[in-house]
Structure formats: C-alpha cells, structure tokens
Design an enzyme around this catalytic site. Structure first.
Site, mmCIF file in Angstrom:
data_model
loop_
_atom_site.group_PDB
_atom_site.id
_atom_site.type_symbol
_atom_site.label_atom_id
_atom_site.label_comp_id
_atom_site.label_asym_id
_atom_site.label_seq_id
_atom_site.Cartn_x
_atom_site.Cartn_y
_atom_site.Cartn_z
ATOM 1 N N GLU A 267 0.823 -1.066 -0.034
ATOM 2 C CA GLU A 267 -0.156 -0.103 0.112
ATOM 3 C C GLU A 267 1.190 1.095 -0.064
ATOM 4 O OE1 GLU A 267 -2.713 0.152 -0.723
ATOM 5 O OE2 GLU A 267 -3.417 2.200 -0.314
ATOM 6 N N GLU A 297 -1.040 10.073 -5.228
ATOM 7 C CA GLU A 297 0.131 9.129 -5.124
ATOM 8 C C GLU A 297 0.451 8.474 -6.636
ATOM 9 O OE1 GLU A 297 -1.034 8.059 -0.726
ATOM 10 O OE2 GLU A 297 -1.463 6.695 -2.393
ATOM 11 N N ASP A 440 -6.855 2.921 3.038
ATOM 12 C CA ASP A 440 -6.303 1.486 3.385
ATOM 13 C C ASP A 440 -7.576 0.445 3.532
ATOM 14 O OD1 ASP A 440 -4.148 3.168 3.971
ATOM 15 O OD2 ASP A 440 -4.571 3.495 6.184
HETATM 16 N N1 LIG Z 1 -16.969 10.289 1.596
HETATM 17 C C1 LIG Z 1 -16.485 9.081 1.015
HETATM 18 N N2 LIG Z 1 -17.328 7.884 0.816
HETATM 19 C C2 LIG Z 1 -16.729 6.827 0.472
HETATM 20 N N3 LIG Z 1 -15.588 6.707 0.121
HETATM 21 C C3 LIG Z 1 -14.710 7.722 0.049
HETATM 22 C C4 LIG Z 1 -15.018 9.079 0.612
HETATM 23 N N4 LIG Z 1 -14.166 10.049 0.415
HETATM 24 C C5 LIG Z 1 -13.018 9.171 0.014
HETATM 25 N N5 LIG Z 1 -13.549 7.913 -0.279
HETATM 26 C C6 LIG Z 1 -12.602 6.869 -0.872
HETATM 27 O O1 LIG Z 1 -11.372 6.877 -0.192
HETATM 28 C C7 LIG Z 1 -10.186 7.193 -1.156
HETATM 29 C C8 LIG Z 1 -9.354 7.636 -0.325
HETATM 30 O O2 LIG Z 1 -7.872 7.051 -0.422
HETATM 31 P P1 LIG Z 1 -6.614 7.759 0.425
HETATM 32 O O3 LIG Z 1 -5.687 6.801 0.264
HETATM 33 O O4 LIG Z 1 -7.135 7.730 1.954
HETATM 34 O O5 LIG Z 1 -6.232 8.976 -0.046
HETATM 35 C C9 LIG Z 1 -10.863 7.943 -1.876
HETATM 36 O O6 LIG Z 1 -10.081 7.977 -3.449
HETATM 37 C C10 LIG Z 1 -12.123 7.385 -2.343
HETATM 38 O O7 LIG Z 1 -12.140 6.149 -2.939
HETATM 39 O O1 FBP Z 2 3.308 7.726 6.881
HETATM 40 P P1 FBP Z 2 2.731 7.167 8.487
HETATM 41 O O2 FBP Z 2 3.309 8.286 9.462
HETATM 42 O O3 FBP Z 2 3.196 5.809 8.461
HETATM 43 O O4 FBP Z 2 1.246 7.407 8.303
HETATM 44 C C1 FBP Z 2 0.287 6.983 7.577
HETATM 45 C C2 FBP Z 2 -1.084 7.605 7.758
HETATM 46 O O5 FBP Z 2 -1.791 7.107 6.761
HETATM 47 C C3 FBP Z 2 -2.977 6.386 7.300
HETATM 48 O O6 FBP Z 2 -2.686 5.181 7.538
HETATM 49 C C4 FBP Z 2 -4.298 6.584 6.491
HETATM 50 O O7 FBP Z 2 -4.009 6.281 5.169
HETATM 51 P P2 FBP Z 2 -5.285 6.642 4.140
HETATM 52 O O8 FBP Z 2 -6.005 7.721 4.572
HETATM 53 O O9 FBP Z 2 -4.512 6.749 2.852
HETATM 54 O O10 FBP Z 2 -6.166 5.280 4.343
HETATM 55 C C5 FBP Z 2 -3.116 7.306 8.636
HETATM 56 O O11 FBP Z 2 -3.993 6.690 9.682
HETATM 57 C C6 FBP Z 2 -1.817 7.436 9.103
HETATM 58 O O12 FBP Z 2 -1.531 8.745 9.809
HETATM 59 MG MG MG Z 3 -3.675 5.862 1.267
#
Ligand SMILES: Nc1ncnc2c1ncn2[C@@H]1O[C@H](COP(=O)(O)O)[C@@H](O)[C@H]1O
Ligand code: FBP
Ligand code: MG
Length: 460
Positions: A267, A297, A440
C-alpha cells in the site's frame, strides 16, 4: 458479491510495518482564518508557490494545508522539526484519537470483519497503541519466546518503553469557504491532510529476532499487506540510511515468500522527497505482486518515473484516460501483477491480459472495496461483518454514469489489447464521519477479495 466477501473472510493475512495514533482535528473555517491572520496571506501564498515538501516551520504546514484545501486532494507531509509539536498542540484541540497507520487500520478492519487470522507487526508497540487494537482472538502480534514464534494478542505483547508516534490529521469538508487575501477558496472535495511525524527512534524494519521467523509466518498466512516505507528517512544519526532499510525490507519480502509463494500487496503512501520516493518505487515495487495508491500518489509516482506532464494532468483533472495510461506505465515498468488505483469518483484495476480473473471478477473485487469504504465513511468505523450492508446502501457518486462513459471512450482511444482494465464508480458518502483510513480500507478489501477470487479459480 457477498459470497466473495465470505470467501475472503476465510483468509489469514500478515501486515507490517506502521502503526500510529491519529489525532484528528475536524477543520472549521475559523481555524483557517486564524492561521491566515497569524501568518499573513501573502507569506502563505509565497510559501505555497515554493511547495515545501516537509514541515519545518508553521508556515510550511499552513501552505501545504491550504494547497490541499484548494485542490481537495488527500495529502500527507512529514513533520521533521520536533520543536513545532507544541505549536500544533497550542492551536488545535484534537477531536478524536484513534488507531492509525496502514497496519493499525487494516488490522482492526479485517479482525472486525471476522477474517480467519490477522498477524499485525510493527517494530514498536507501546501500551497505549496496543490498547487501540481491537481485542479479538483473530488479531495477533508476533513475538519470539524461548527461540520460538508465538502469536499473542497485542495487549499481551506491548513493551513498556516503546515510543508512540502521533500523526495529526486535518479532516476538511467539501464546500468550506475562506479568503486568502483577495482569493476566495472553496474546498471541492472532502478529505484529509496528514501531518506525518517522522522520528529517528522508529525504524521501518523487522526486528532481528523476528526476522528468521518470517518464512514461518509466510507459511501460516495467505497473503501479506506491507506499508510504511514512507516512514524511512534518508539518513539516521547512527550512520544508517534509506538504502540500508530498503535492503532489509527487500529481504523481508523474500523471506515471507520463501516457504510459500504468498502474494504481497504494497500500500503506497505519499513520499514527498523525490529521491526517497524513487528508491522505494524501484526497490520495493518489483518484489510486490499488487500495489494500491490514490490519485495524488499515482501522480507523484509518475513524476518520479519521468512523466511529469501526465502526472500533472492526473493530479489536476483526474481524467480516466490519463489514469489508465499512467497505470499501464507503472504496471509495466515495475512489473506488477495488478495495480489498484483509488480516486474520489472511481476505483480502477489494471492487470495484464493473462490475469486469471475475468473482468467481471475484478469488478466485483472493487465493489467490495468501495462498499467497505462507504461503510467506514458512513459509520466512522467498521465493527462487524454486518456493517458491510451499510456500505451497500450508499449510492454511487453522482458522476457514476459519466465515469462509465469516459471509460468506454478511453478504451477506444488507448491501446488496451495487452491489458485488462476495469473501473467502477465509488459509493460516496456525502457527509463522512471521517475520511482518514478510507484508502487503506479500499486496498484491504480489494486485495483480500482478489486473493479469494484467485483461490476460487484454483490458481492460488
Ligand atoms: N466520503 C467518502 N465516501 C466513500 N469513499 C470515500 C469518501 N471519501 C473518499 N473515499 C474513498 O477513499 C479514497 C481515499 O483514499 P486515500 O488513500 O485515503 O487517499 C478515495 O480515493 C475514495 O475512493
Ligand atoms: O506515513 P505514516 O506516518 O506511517 O502514516 C500513515 C497515515 O496514513 C493512514 O494510515 C491513513 O491512510 P489513508 O487515509 O491513505 O487510508 C493514517 O492512519 C496514518 O496517519
Ligand atoms: Mg492511502
């Protein structure tokens, strides 16, 4: 889809390396206005143009925060100056403190979903952190006792003097409006901005006593999800450096696969430093089978691989045909089995044509992923397999049909013969309880259901 989810529940997974405490602030317009009046709109704008890649002083934080608010993109920036911790603590009252880090979030998710066994490892495990793991018999932490591998509940395995890492998370919401000088900024999407603490004392590694047991762990589980490489520093005061920790990390993957050729998902998380990002990509990705990332990313990665224009287009416009093009480049250059990209409006898988799963199977795996994310966004946390149904009630986002249309157009334009590419619109919760950890959740749901489907096909 439920049947695939149930098959995924029969799996055991190993997770390493990062856990932390997420101290969450629900940002309000007043917070931002106060920061702007304290630091000055012009100063902030100037620093935004400089685009600081780490937080050394408060203005770096404010500049990157406002950039994230303006674009509505999920961002994470490392905090490298330990002296400004007090600056943060004086200005912000944390609304919630909860388990964070890819390992912490995914471990609690899979354990609560009643997966067979989740072995969660982090090189540090303080008591407060151990208490944040759900206390269930299927969630275990590996320790070595009398020369043997023992799997214990985290609460029975913590070490008194281990450090705790606290990350500050700023949750922002779509529609927030504020003024930066004469410019009116309106936040286009809800999301999170992470101020990621980076300490010398927390190294991304498998402690030497556990290392010889990685082949045994690999034999017990059906797959591994690895993350946290973003926490590696370029150099440490004891002379060690990123190359040293990346060599060790590569060894870990090979050891995990030694007795049984398990699939490994990495991840990805934001790495601001270009040199470090490149090192992680070139050292780790070729050993992984599957990689997951969000839209910021993928843009950063393509920049590192030498495609800055494509990276900018993906970051600024999030167009499907650019993401497919970028995804194909990453899949091929790093020789992955499968790449999963999560964005605000769609989730995507890119694999080679010879992937054993059908496009329909791949789509179902993504459906599980977005359903879990929607459940977490709606409820704040997933506490039992029943919560999956909550995600099913969340409608696809308003651009769902548009996403499908643009994908069909992209397929006509791009060379797709050698690939399987599938895309689904996200189920998007309008007023999420929180957004940190949703990526995640998506990746854990996608990878575990991918494994379940491979197993069903008899090819894994
Ligand atoms: N409000 C939301 N409901 C459902 N899914 C969501 C919402 N906001 C963001 N998401 C999904 O989560 C990822 C975020 O990925 P990160 O790795 O934490 O940036 C985003 O791409 C949506 O698919
Ligand atoms: O880079 P770090 O310090 O390991 O932290 C990772 C950060 O990403 C998270 O795992 C969340 O990641 P996502 O929002 O991308 O799912 C946080 O809980 C955490 O603070
Ligand atoms: Mg992420």
């Amino acid at each position: 889809m439920i049947d695939i989810f149930q098959e995924a529940q029969k799996l055991s997974l190993y997770l390493a390396y990062n856990i932390n405490v997420d101290a969450i602030v629900y940002l309000k317009t007043e917070h931002i206005e106060k920061l702007i009046s304290e630091l000055g709109a012009e100063n902030i704008r100037r620093r935004m143009d400089e685009y600081p890649r780490e937080i050394n002083e408060p203005i770096d934080f404010v500049a990157r925060l406002i950039h994230a608010l303006k674009t509505g993109k999920p961002m994470a920036v490392p905090l490298v100056n330990e002296k400004i911790h007090t600056w943060f603590d004086k200005r912000f009252k944390y609304d919630v403190e909860r388990m964070g880090g890819q390992v912490g979030i995914i471990a609690n998710l899979l354990a609560n979903l009643d997966f067979k066994k989740v072995i969660a490892y982090s090189p540090v495990l303080a008591k407060r952190q151990a208490q944040m793991f759900v206390n269930k018999p299927n969630l275990l932490y590996p320790v070595v006792e009398n020369g043997k591998l023992v799997l214990k509940k985290p609460i029975e395995a913590y070490r008194e003097n281990d450090p705790i890492k606290v990350n500050r998370i700023f949750e922002f919401r779509k529609g927030m409006r504020f003024k930066l000088g004469n410019e009116i900024i309106e936040v286009p999407h809800s999301g999170r901005f992470i101020v990621a603490s980076r300490f010398e004392s927390i190294r991304i590694e498998t402690k030497e006593n556990l290392k010889p047991f990685l082949p045994e762990i690999g034999e017990i589980v059906d797959g591994a999800i690895l993350s946290g490489y973003q926490g590696i520093k370029k150099r440490y005061s004891d002379g060690k450096d990123a190359n040293y920790y990346l060599r060790k990390a590569k060894e870990d993957i090979m050891l995990l696969k030694r007795k049984k050729d398990i699939k490994v998902h990495v991840e990805f998380a934001s790495i601001q430093d270009r040199e470090l990002r490149k090192k992680v990509i070139y050292n780790i990705f070729p050993l992984a089978d599957s990689v997951g990332m969000d839209e910021s990313e993928i843009a950063y990665i393509l920049n590192s691989l030498g495609y800055p224009k494509l990276a900018d287009r993906i970051f600024n416009y999030n167009r499907i045909e650019d993401t497919v093009l970028g995804g194909k480049i990453i899949l091929d250059e790093l020789n992955l089995e499968i790449l999963q990209i999560h964005t605000i409006y769609y989730l995507m898988y890119i694999t080679h044509k010879d992937n054993p799963l059908s496009e329909d199977g791949l789509r179902q795996s993504l459906e599980i992923a977005t359903t879990l994310a929607a459940a977490r966004a709606f409820l704040g946390d997933i506490k039992s397999p029943e919560d999956f149904k909550v995600g099913l009630k969340v409608p696809y986002n308003e651009y769902g049909e548009f996403v499908k249309l643009r994908f069909e157009e992209a397929k006509r334009k791009l060379r797709m013969k050698e690939y399987k590419v599938v895309i689904i619109p996200t189920r998007l919760v309008k007023n999420p309880v929180s957004t940190v950890g949703l990526g995640d959740t998506i990746s854990a749901g996608a990878f575990s259901s991918y494994l379940a489907l491979l197993r069903r096909k008899g090819v894994y």
